[in-house]
Design a protein around this motif. Structure first.
Motif, PDB file in Angstrom:
ATOM      1  N   THR A   5       5.322   9.300  27.900  1.00 40.36           N
ATOM      2  CA  THR A   5       4.312  10.338  27.891  1.00 40.36           C
ATOM      3  C   THR A   5       3.132   9.825  28.701  1.00 40.36           C
ATOM      4  OG1 THR A   5       3.022  11.837  26.541  1.00 40.36           O
ATOM      5  CG2 THR A   5       3.190   9.574  25.757  1.00 40.36           C
ATOM      6  N   LEU A  21      12.763  10.900  12.372  1.00 38.66           N
ATOM      7  CA  LEU A  21      11.993  12.069  11.953  1.00 38.66           C
ATOM      8  C   LEU A  21      11.750  12.066  10.447  1.00 38.66           C
ATOM      9  CD1 LEU A  21      13.459  14.742  14.296  1.00 38.66           C
ATOM     10  CD2 LEU A  21      11.059  14.212  14.030  1.00 38.66           C
TER      11      LEU A  21
ATOM     12  N   GLN B 308       4.205  15.874  31.214  1.00 45.37           N
ATOM     13  CA  GLN B 308       4.616  16.007  29.816  1.00 45.37           C
ATOM     14  C   GLN B 308       5.593  17.160  29.595  1.00 45.37           C
ATOM     15  OE1 GLN B 308       3.607  13.584  27.702  1.00 45.37           O
ATOM     16  NE2 GLN B 308       5.269  14.429  26.466  1.00 45.37           N
ATOM     17  N   LYS B 452      11.115  18.001  16.617  1.00 46.01           N
ATOM     18  CA  LYS B 452      10.793  16.607  16.954  1.00 46.01           C
ATOM     19  C   LYS B 452       9.457  16.530  17.690  1.00 46.01           C
ATOM     20  CE  LYS B 452      13.075  14.291  20.280  1.00 46.01           C
ATOM     21  NZ  LYS B 452      14.179  13.580  20.937  1.00 46.01           N
ATOM     22  N   TRP B 453       9.273  17.414  18.663  1.00 45.71           N
ATOM     23  CA  TRP B 453       8.064  17.317  19.475  1.00 45.71           C
ATOM     24  C   TRP B 453       6.832  17.767  18.709  1.00 45.71           C
ATOM     25  CZ3 TRP B 453       9.822  13.861  21.921  1.00 45.71           C
ATOM     26  CH2 TRP B 453      10.779  13.889  22.929  1.00 45.71           C
ATOM     27  N   ALA B 455       6.320  17.491  15.553  1.00 48.39           N
ATOM     28  CA  ALA B 455       5.995  16.409  14.613  1.00 48.39           C
ATOM     29  C   ALA B 455       5.299  15.271  15.351  1.00 48.39           C
ATOM     30  CB  ALA B 455       7.269  15.905  13.945  1.00 48.39           C
ATOM     31  N   ALA B 456       5.812  14.934  16.524  1.00 53.26           N
ATOM     32  CA  ALA B 456       5.218  13.834  17.285  1.00 53.26           C
ATOM     33  C   ALA B 456       3.809  14.192  17.748  1.00 53.26           C
ATOM     34  CB  ALA B 456       6.098  13.507  18.484  1.00 53.26           C
ATOM     35  N   PHE B 459       1.517  14.156  14.390  1.00 55.52           N
ATOM     36  CA  PHE B 459       1.334  12.945  13.600  1.00 55.52           C
ATOM     37  C   PHE B 459       1.445  11.649  14.397  1.00 55.52           C
ATOM     38  CE2 PHE B 459       2.913  16.196  10.676  1.00 55.52           C
ATOM     39  CZ  PHE B 459       1.888  16.200   9.764  1.00 55.52           C
ATOM     40  N   TYR B 460       1.897  11.707  15.625  1.00 60.80           N
ATOM     41  CA  TYR B 460       2.102  10.465  16.375  1.00 60.80           C
ATOM     42  C   TYR B 460       1.480  10.498  17.770  1.00 60.80           C
ATOM     43  CZ  TYR B 460       5.111   9.250  12.557  1.00 60.80           C
ATOM     44  OH  TYR B 460       5.578   8.975  11.307  1.00 60.80           O
ATOM     45  N   ASP B 461       0.475  11.353  17.926  1.00 62.79           N
ATOM     46  CA  ASP B 461      -0.339  11.357  19.149  1.00 62.79           C
ATOM     47  C   ASP B 461       0.454  11.571  20.424  1.00 62.79           C
ATOM     48  OD1 ASP B 461      -2.636  11.180  17.816  1.00 62.79           O
ATOM     49  OD2 ASP B 461      -2.934   9.015  18.080  1.00 62.79           O
ATOM     50  N   ARG B 462       1.507  12.291  20.323  1.00 61.81           N
ATOM     51  CA  ARG B 462       2.208  12.623  21.562  1.00 61.81           C
ATOM     52  C   ARG B 462       1.411  13.730  22.252  1.00 61.81           C
ATOM     53  NH1 ARG B 462       7.308  11.770  23.489  1.00 61.81           N
ATOM     54  NH2 ARG B 462       8.056  13.228  25.061  1.00 61.81           N
ATOM     55  N   GLU B 463       1.309  13.636  23.525  1.00 59.62           N
ATOM     56  CA  GLU B 463       0.624  14.668  24.313  1.00 59.62           C
ATOM     57  C   GLU B 463       1.339  16.009  24.120  1.00 59.62           C
ATOM     58  OE1 GLU B 463      -1.777  13.390  26.454  1.00 59.62           O
ATOM     59  OE2 GLU B 463      -2.273  15.177  27.611  1.00 59.62           O
ATOM     60  N   GLU B 465      -1.583  16.147  21.790  1.00 53.57           N
ATOM     61  CA  GLU B 465      -1.676  15.786  20.382  1.00 53.57           C
ATOM     62  C   GLU B 465      -2.705  16.627  19.638  1.00 53.57           C
ATOM     63  OE1 GLU B 465      -2.774  14.210  22.910  1.00 53.57           O
ATOM     64  OE2 GLU B 465      -4.632  13.164  22.517  1.00 53.57           O
TER      65      GLU B 465
END
Lengths: 241, 524
Positions: A5, A21, B308, B452-453, B455-456, B459-463, B465
């Motif tokens: 990312t 997950l 992204q 999946k995306w 959630a990420a 909670f997991y700072d995925r762009e 976020e």
């Protein structure tokens, strides 16, 4: 687990992701309910599915429910050919050693298959020779159920169809050429006439033997030997050797 | 307005019920209904491994005798052969469930038609491989299959001599037949691997195997059943005797009783019609013209070239190209022929520059504004961002109306993965006390990776976020199939309780009174 990312421009860099997950709040954990009951039901469900699949792969199926036997006509045999011979084309001038007195061409007429059981015609059909040009052997395949344990008088005939032969001869005659049987001794008609008895689900196979004649074969060699012995004793034939 | 398709809707209700039942037993991670495709691949691997063992003992000169000897090996051959057989039967069940699921989830048309059609080719080849496998045993079933197969094939004018001749009893079946049969039984599965590659070629990060625990569980159950209920030998094939009874494997050979009395031309006609009908499913059952969603588009002015959306796209429909307008960064380009219209790219784009028309991040914020204006959630209320496909099925009108009485409002999303994180923030800023994102179970996301995306991102700072300023105690997530409304309602109520603990005492009392008042009104 990591994933690519970016924060801003340029090629992606790697940032951490949840290992699974199930680590995400709200997505992990066991389903609600008593674990023991769940496990029991789950195992029972899996076992039922597996047994069901196993059963489905071995379902008893009746192919031939009754005791009927079968008379099978099956053979592959070269056809009886007719031949027409002509003088070579004078326009096609060839050297002496390449010239023949006459040029012959063979044609195989359609054959007729006739099967009678107890004097009643069960099959009466014209069979075309194999191959696109009609110069390949004939293939005959017919199945007919027979009542088991009963002697049946069977008559099988196979030979050039007279109508087709006449037609071909007529066509040749119109061109001034005579069409004659290619084999010495004329066109061969094969005939089998005999009493045949079949056991339950037994197949009596009428086919062409080594000598070119129609013969009957059986699954059970023992029965065939018995039949041969009966013939030698002069008793009426029950089964063919 | 949604398209009315009664059969599909009825099938979806049944699927939701079955999914919910399996989720309660196994949890979404190990729900076999979510793994039908990967279970089929696993069973294929089981077939390959057990097949190698059987190959070592099989003799084309004595097909029945060699299989009989394998079956007599109580310590190995018997259950390995049974596993081979049951795995092949299980493969059919898995493939059928997989196809039905894809059909019901509308995942068969557009760019995904390739997967549908290659799946059909895979299924057909599996059936041919199975046919050769049954014939290898050369028992009663094998003879019936061989005769019927030869009869049907002889209709095609491509053979020098009729294939049926081999099985009439004039002579023994030639060894070349068994050699060819064995060759096809081994060579065709190698071809299957190539078509499997085509089958998943339009998916990013395809999963080919189920979770390890589930894989071992399936293999274990297969083994137990093989030991407890081994496959038996039928009577040997006898060319001059009519076969009375056989043990028919209906998973592959259910067609046999149907075609036994049909002439070969009718079998071909029926088979061709069936194949054409199934092949045309992507055409027949695609959404009608007015209901086909539009492919994603990129706003070149907003695209920062961050990659992204290209990384998150589950279909690899987005590529990055050099810009021509002089800006340094690259530009995302969506291939509309591959785009599955899931909208996941809309949730991945921080500057909200990509997504299906009318569903980009900016469009979503507009929708949220309208939603907030309509429902006016209070500080004790919870908004459930519910996936239209799963999410407990709360997006149905009657469900959402009932929940509104409790201060739980449902905001429908085309896919949880398409929801921009700003939507969550905006809902909280707009007055909601908490936001629950109700997605499909991860293995069952209709768009593969939406859960999946999201959630990420949350909670997991995925762009892109969810911003750090958002109070995470007011945000929760759950995954549920359409038949698990109870679970989502429970999660929403739990979040609501948590939200109440975060409120100022006076505020909480007011919110509580409001709920009580609503309940009293309802009872009254």
């Amino acid at each position: 687990m990591t994933s690519h990312t970016t924060k801003g421009h340029g090629p992606p860099e790697e940032v951490p992701e949840p290992a699974a997950l199930t680590d995400v709040p709200g997505l992990g954990g066991d389903p609600p309910g008593n674990r023991r009951i769940r496990w029991t039901l789950g195992l029972l469900g899996a076992a039922a599915a597996a047994v069901g699949i196993a059963w489905l792969s071995q379902v008893p199926y009746t192919v031939h429910g009754d005791d009927a036997g079968m008379l099978r006509l099956s053979w592959r045999v070269a056809g009886e050919a007719l031949e027409e011979c002509r003088a070579p084309d004078p326009a096609a001038a060839r050297p002496e050693h390449m010239t023949r007195d006459e040029v012959c061409r063979q044609r195989i007429p359609p054959h007729r298959l006739r099967l009678e059981v107890e004097g009643r015609t069960r099959v009466n059909q014209v069979v075309e020779p194999g191959g696109i040009r009609g110069d390949r052997p004939f293939f005959v395949y017919e199945d007919m159920l027979l009542e088991p344990g009963v002697r049946h008088r069977v008559r099988v005939e196979f030979g050039p169809d007279p109508e087709a032969v006449e037609r071909m001869k007529g066509e040749a005659a119109a061109e001034g050429v005579e069409m004659t049987p290619a084999r010495e001794g004329g066109l061969r008609h094969r005939t089998l006439e005999r009493e045949v008895e079949v056991g339950p689900r037994e197949i009596a196979l009428v086919t062409v033997g080594d000598g070119g004649e129609l013969v009957v074969r059986w699954a059970d060699p023992e029965a065939a030997r018995e039949a041969a012995a009966e013939l030698e004793d002069g008793a009426p034939p029950r089964r063919a050797p | 307005m949604a398209q009315r398709r009664p059969f599909i809707d009825a099938g979806r209700r049944l699927m939701a019920w079955a999914d919910a039942a399996c989720n309660r037993l196994y949890g979404w991670r190990f729900n076999p209904l979510y793994q039908t495709g990967t279970v089929a691949v696993l069973l294929f691997v089981v077939l390959a491994v057990t097949g190698v063992y059987l190959f070592l003992f099989y003799r084309i000169g004595d097909p029945y005798g060699s299989v009989e000897r394998i079956t007599e090996q109580w310590w190995g051959g018997q259950w390995i052969r049974s596993m081979h057989r049951y795995a092949s039967a299980g493969l059919v069940v898995a493939v059928i469930l997989h196809a039905v699921r894809i059909l019901l989830q509308d995942r068969h048309w557009g760019s995904r038609a390739l997967a549908w059609m290659s799946g059909l080719v895979l299924t057909f080849l599996c059936a041919v491989v199975a046919w050769t496998g049954y014939v290898m045993v050369w028992d009663g079933q094998a003879l019936v299959l061989a005769r019927e197969g030869a009869r049907v094939l002889d209709f095609l004018p491509i053979f020098a001599e009729p294939l049926q001749r081999m099985f009439t009893g004039e002579s023994d079946v030639p060894g070349a037949f068994f050699f060819l049969n064995l060759f096809l039984h081994i060579a065709l599965p190698l071809g299957l691997a190539l078509i499997l590659w085509i089958h998943v070629s339009r998916t990013a990060r395809p999963r080919l195997m189920p979770p390890r625990k589930l894989s071992w569980a399936i293999v274990g159950v297969l083994l137990l059943v093989s030991i407890a209920y081994p496959v038996s030998m039928g009577e040997p094939a006898d060319l001059l005797r009519l076969t009375e009874r056989i043990q028919l494997d209906v998973t592959y050979n259910a067609w046999l009783p149907l075609v036994a009395d049909l002439p070969a031309w009718a079998v071909w006609l029926a088979g061709t019609a069936l194949a054409a009908a199934v092949l045309l499913v992507p055409y027949w059952l695609r959404p009608s013209k007015g209901h086909v969603p539009e492919a994603s588009v990129v706003d070149a002015q907003r695209c920062t070239g961050c990659w992204q959306c290209a990384l998150d796209c589950p279909w690899e429909a987005i590529t990055m190209v050099e810009r021509t307008d002089g800006r340094a960064a690259e530009l995302a380009v969506v291939d509309p022929t591959i785009c599955a219209r899931c909208g996941i790219c809309a949730g991945s784009c921080a500057p909200m520059g990509v997504g299906p028309p009318g569903a980009t991040g900016r469009d979503q914020l507009g929708d949220v504004r309208t939603f907030l204006f309509r429902v006016e959630p209070g500080p004790g209320d919870v908004v459930v961002v519910g996936c239209l496909h799963g999410g407990g099925g709360l997006t149905r009108d009657e469900e959402s109306r009932a929940l509104a009485q409790e201060g739980i409002y449902v905001y429908p999303a085309r896919c949880a993965g398409s929801v921009h994180s700003s939507v969550v923030e905006f809902l909280l800023k707009g007055g909601a006390g908490g936001v629950l994102v109700a997605a499909c179970p991860p293995r069952d996301c209709w768009h593969r990776e939406g859960t999946k995306w999201v959630a990420a991102r949350m909670f997991y700072d995925r762009e892109a976020e969810l911003q750090a300023r958002v109070d995470r105690r007011r945000v929760a997530m759950t995954a549920a199939s359409a038949g698990e409304g109870r679970e989502v309602r429970t999660a929403a109520r739990e979040l609501q309780e948590q939200v109440h603990t975060l409120m100022e005492p006076e505020e909480a009392e007011m919110a509580f009174d409001l709920i009580q008042a609503c309940e009293r009104e309802e009872v009254g």
